[in-house]
Design an enzyme around this catalytic site. Sequence first.
Site, mmCIF file in Angstrom:
data_model
loop_
_atom_site.group_PDB
_atom_site.id
_atom_site.type_symbol
_atom_site.label_atom_id
_atom_site.label_comp_id
_atom_site.label_asym_id
_atom_site.label_seq_id
_atom_site.Cartn_x
_atom_site.Cartn_y
_atom_site.Cartn_z
ATOM 1 C CE1 TYR A 175 -4.084 1.937 0.724
ATOM 2 C CE2 TYR A 175 -2.787 3.005 2.430
ATOM 3 C CZ TYR A 175 -3.918 2.955 1.652
ATOM 4 O OH TYR A 175 -4.886 3.918 1.798
ATOM 5 C CE LYS A 223 -3.726 4.908 -1.297
ATOM 6 N NZ LYS A 223 -4.757 5.240 -2.307
HETATM 7 P P1 NAI Z 1 -13.621 2.253 0.877
HETATM 8 O O1 NAI Z 1 -13.282 0.818 0.919
HETATM 9 O O2 NAI Z 1 -14.853 2.708 1.590
HETATM 10 O O3 NAI Z 1 -13.741 2.765 -0.617
HETATM 11 C C1 NAI Z 1 -12.948 2.290 -1.662
HETATM 12 C C2 NAI Z 1 -13.867 1.995 -2.808
HETATM 13 O O4 NAI Z 1 -13.088 1.597 -3.954
HETATM 14 C C3 NAI Z 1 -14.822 0.846 -2.513
HETATM 15 O O5 NAI Z 1 -16.160 1.272 -2.686
HETATM 16 C C4 NAI Z 1 -14.415 -0.234 -3.512
HETATM 17 O O6 NAI Z 1 -15.506 -1.032 -3.951
HETATM 18 C C5 NAI Z 1 -13.803 0.579 -4.626
HETATM 19 N N1 NAI Z 1 -12.884 -0.211 -5.454
HETATM 20 C C6 NAI Z 1 -11.914 -1.050 -5.021
HETATM 21 N N2 NAI Z 1 -11.271 -1.603 -6.059
HETATM 22 C C7 NAI Z 1 -11.847 -1.092 -7.197
HETATM 23 C C8 NAI Z 1 -11.594 -1.268 -8.580
HETATM 24 N N3 NAI Z 1 -10.642 -2.102 -9.009
HETATM 25 N N4 NAI Z 1 -12.345 -0.578 -9.453
HETATM 26 C C9 NAI Z 1 -13.309 0.270 -9.027
HETATM 27 N N5 NAI Z 1 -13.608 0.457 -7.717
HETATM 28 C C10 NAI Z 1 -12.881 -0.201 -6.815
HETATM 29 O O7 NAI Z 1 -12.356 3.034 1.449
HETATM 30 P P2 NAI Z 1 -12.054 4.606 1.610
HETATM 31 O O8 NAI Z 1 -11.469 4.798 2.938
HETATM 32 O O9 NAI Z 1 -13.209 5.412 1.193
HETATM 33 O O10 NAI Z 1 -10.850 4.777 0.561
HETATM 34 C C11 NAI Z 1 -10.875 5.633 -0.554
HETATM 35 C C12 NAI Z 1 -9.455 5.937 -0.976
HETATM 36 O O11 NAI Z 1 -8.817 6.695 0.047
HETATM 37 C C13 NAI Z 1 -8.574 4.700 -1.182
HETATM 38 O O12 NAI Z 1 -7.717 4.914 -2.270
HETATM 39 C C14 NAI Z 1 -7.795 4.614 0.104
HETATM 40 O O13 NAI Z 1 -6.598 3.900 -0.047
HETATM 41 C C15 NAI Z 1 -7.589 6.079 0.391
HETATM 42 N N6 NAI Z 1 -7.255 6.388 1.774
HETATM 43 C C16 NAI Z 1 -8.200 6.299 2.754
HETATM 44 C C17 NAI Z 1 -7.860 6.622 4.055
HETATM 45 C C18 NAI Z 1 -8.858 6.663 5.138
HETATM 46 O O14 NAI Z 1 -8.508 7.119 6.254
HETATM 47 N N7 NAI Z 1 -10.084 6.215 4.926
HETATM 48 C C19 NAI Z 1 -6.475 6.943 4.423
HETATM 49 C C20 NAI Z 1 -5.581 7.074 3.304
HETATM 50 C C21 NAI Z 1 -5.977 6.776 2.043
#
Ligand code: NAI
Length: 290
Positions: A164, A168
């Site tokens: 990850y 990132k």
């Molecule tokens: P989440 O799991 O709620 O949302 C991620 C979404 O991406 C999910 O709805 C999933 O179905 C979708 N997804 C995964 N693989 C996919 C693909 N191949 N094609 C299309 N859609 C796909 O998680 P969250 O927290 O909302 O994460 C959003 C972004 O923010 C991610 O990139 C995560 O790594 C990043 N992030 C989040 C943090 C946090 O504190 N929540 C911290 C740092 C980064």
Amino acid sequence: MLRFDDRVAIVTGAGHGLGRSHALLLAERGAKVVVNDLGGALDGTGASAGPAAEVVELITKNGGQAVANADNVATPEGAQAIVQAAVDTFGKIDIVVNNAGILRDRSFGKMTVEEFDAVLAVHVRGSYLVSRAAYPYMKEAGYGRVVNTSSPAGLFGNFGQANYSTAKMGLVGLTRTIGIEGARNGIKANAIAPVAWTRMTESLLPAEFEAKFTPERVSALVAYLVHDSCEVSGEVFTVGGGKVARVMVAEGPGWRSDDISPEAVADNWGAIMAEQPYVLTAADSMKAML
Ligand code: NAI
């Protein structure tokens, strides 16, 4: 009020969490939104059209315009189909928010190659592929906004997240280069490193974070960065709990000698590790070596 009337946006991974919040905010402020989400589990397994469709239903109910897409960002065909959905439905593409992401956490010594590759595929390849598919349209229009989603875990490193954090930090390089190359065509690219309470973090963050670290507090910065009035490009910002800060890839003043040797490096370690004054660009870095 910053509005997005006549702007067309793609938000990937917008079925849950941060992406859902970005899509709702942009739509509420007039953007036409492609809500993309593969609909799988946190580790990227499985798929469902449900989450993207639910967000579109909510946007439409609130009087906004959106179309659902359940393609995979990590394949060239999927990325192309996401951009095609924007062009076919709304006639163009102005904004790409690369947000889709998965986790396969494991300590470095135990992580499998498959776990490493799967995470890089969604975050790095996915962001690259969707931006790549949108880029010709943005170039042609002389306008574009890209936001990539990095992470404090990538910028600073984190236990159990070799895959990850590699991904990132990779997105920082991608963002900065799209920022440089896109400048002549009105295309700006920036990255966010968010912290928010979502299904990805709810088992990691303390319970009292839920009320403070809302996805909406991250979306506020995303909306600013994809607005016409945004002037920065190639920048990275941490954002969470209402706080926003610029993150810099900075090079210290360093030390140089025509007689550089392993011993001289050891002897001058203090100067090599100094932080001020720093430079922020490859050109200034090269200049300082002369
Ligand atoms: P989440 O799991 O709620 O949302 C991620 C979404 O991406 C999910 O709805 C999933 O179905 C979708 N997804 C995964 N693989 C996919 C693909 N191949 N094609 C299309 N859609 C796909 O998680 P969250 O927290 O909302 O994460 C959003 C972004 O923010 C991610 O990139 C995560 O790594 C990043 N992030 C989040 C943090 C946090 O504190 N929540 C911290 C740092 C980064």
